[in-house]
Design a protein around this motif. Structure first.
Motif, mmCIF file in Angstrom:
data_model
loop_
_atom_site.group_PDB
_atom_site.id
_atom_site.type_symbol
_atom_site.label_atom_id
_atom_site.label_comp_id
_atom_site.label_asym_id
_atom_site.label_seq_id
_atom_site.Cartn_x
_atom_site.Cartn_y
_atom_site.Cartn_z
ATOM 1 N N GLU A 19 76.596 48.895 29.362
ATOM 2 C CA GLU A 19 76.910 49.516 30.652
ATOM 3 C C GLU A 19 75.637 49.992 31.351
ATOM 4 O O GLU A 19 75.477 49.816 32.571
ATOM 5 N N LYS A 20 74.720 50.571 30.577
ATOM 6 C CA LYS A 20 73.454 51.044 31.157
ATOM 7 C C LYS A 20 72.621 49.896 31.721
ATOM 8 O O LYS A 20 71.821 50.090 32.637
ATOM 9 N N VAL A 28 85.903 44.240 31.090
ATOM 10 C CA VAL A 28 84.955 43.561 30.192
ATOM 11 C C VAL A 28 84.433 44.541 29.145
ATOM 12 O O VAL A 28 84.371 44.229 27.947
ATOM 13 N N LEU A 29 84.071 45.734 29.582
ATOM 14 C CA LEU A 29 83.583 46.758 28.653
ATOM 15 C C LEU A 29 84.660 47.127 27.631
ATOM 16 O O LEU A 29 84.372 47.281 26.438
ATOM 17 N N GLN A 51 73.897 45.731 17.430
ATOM 18 C CA GLN A 51 72.660 45.770 18.203
ATOM 19 C C GLN A 51 72.816 44.785 19.361
ATOM 20 O O GLN A 51 73.469 43.752 19.221
ATOM 21 N N ASP A 52 72.234 45.115 20.478
ATOM 22 C CA ASP A 52 72.384 44.248 21.649
ATOM 23 C C ASP A 52 71.369 43.105 21.578
ATOM 24 O O ASP A 52 70.379 43.066 22.305
ATOM 25 N N LYS A 53 71.656 42.176 20.684
ATOM 26 C CA LYS A 53 70.769 41.021 20.533
ATOM 27 C C LYS A 53 71.574 39.848 19.976
ATOM 28 O O LYS A 53 72.622 40.023 19.350
ATOM 29 N N PRO A 66 75.403 40.645 23.159
ATOM 30 C CA PRO A 66 76.563 41.239 23.832
ATOM 31 C C PRO A 66 76.382 41.404 25.343
ATOM 32 O O PRO A 66 77.320 41.161 26.109
ATOM 33 N N TYR A 67 75.174 41.792 25.771
ATOM 34 C CA TYR A 67 74.938 41.926 27.207
ATOM 35 C C TYR A 67 75.131 40.587 27.918
ATOM 36 O O TYR A 67 75.717 40.526 29.009
ATOM 37 N N THR A 68 74.664 39.509 27.301
ATOM 38 C CA THR A 68 74.804 38.178 27.904
ATOM 39 C C THR A 68 76.274 37.783 27.994
ATOM 40 O O THR A 68 76.726 37.248 29.016
#
Length: 213
Positions: A19-20, A28-29, A51-53, A66-68
């Protein structure tokens, strides 16, 4: 398969991280907050799940960052009940996100072993796409077209014309285009012959390969 308070707490922190970074679509969140991402990875790598990777999985593929996943999904502007074509089933994590959002998911995986594994796994955990196939993502699924939305989860050196042709007028296709580094690209079909193209910065994906079946 466990999904305890520790996992759920890590997931909430992951959602805050995503979100940040600019993801605003609450649906989606919420989907990311509900899906146990650690189930989609080998148990020995569980600590990496929230982890966001991106992380390697079988057949030289990766489970996307996850961000992607959130970024691509947000660009789709998905509505419940829409028919979605996913190119690159992979671990099934993106598939699960689409299912959580109420999409009718048609998905293609080009690696046979990964296809078999993911098909059985998704069924086991209760995510059931309408159709999961082994085949060439460049060709799409013309027998089920047209689609409301199309999402490509591997880097395409060029935009497959077959996929554009399988998109409904008014539909949206999200695809990373490029060889070493990809530009996240959105196509909106405005008429039978015309598309609106928009670009959203650089990303890195494993390559989209054809003629694997």
């Amino acid at each position: 398969m466990k999904d305890n308070y520790r996992h759920q707490g890590k997931r909430q922190l992951l959602v805050k991280t995503v979100e940040k970074k600019g993801i605003k679509d609450q649906k989606v969140l919420d989907a990311i907050s509900r899906i146990p991402r650690h189930w989609f990875m080998d148990s020995s790598f569980e600590d990496h799940a929230y982890q966001d990777k991106a992380f390697p999985i079988a057949a030289d593929q990766t489970i996307s960052q996850p961000y992607t996943v959130a970024f691509q999904t947000e660009l789709l502007e998905l509505k419940k009940g829409e028919q979605v074509l996913e190119i690159g089933t992979g671990s099934g994590y993106q598939t699960a996100v689409l299912c959580e959002l109420g999409a009718k998911v048609y998905t293609i995986e080009r690696q046979r072993e990964l296809y078999k594994k993911t098909k059985a796994f998704l069924n086991k955990i209760g995510y059931r796409p309408k159709y999961l196939s082994f085949g060439d993502g460049y060709k799409g699924l013309p027998e089920y077209a047209p689609f409301d939305k199309i999402i490509v989860t591997a880097g395409a050196p060029e935009v497959p014309k077959d996929l554009l042709g399988q998109l409904k007028v008014g539909g949206r296709m999200v695809i990373p285009v490029g060889i070493d580094v990809q530009i996240m690209t959105l196509f909106i079909r405005t008429s039978p012959k015309h598309f609106d193209k928009r670009e959203f910065g650089n990303f890195r994906f494993v390559p989209l390969l054809e003629n694997k079946n």
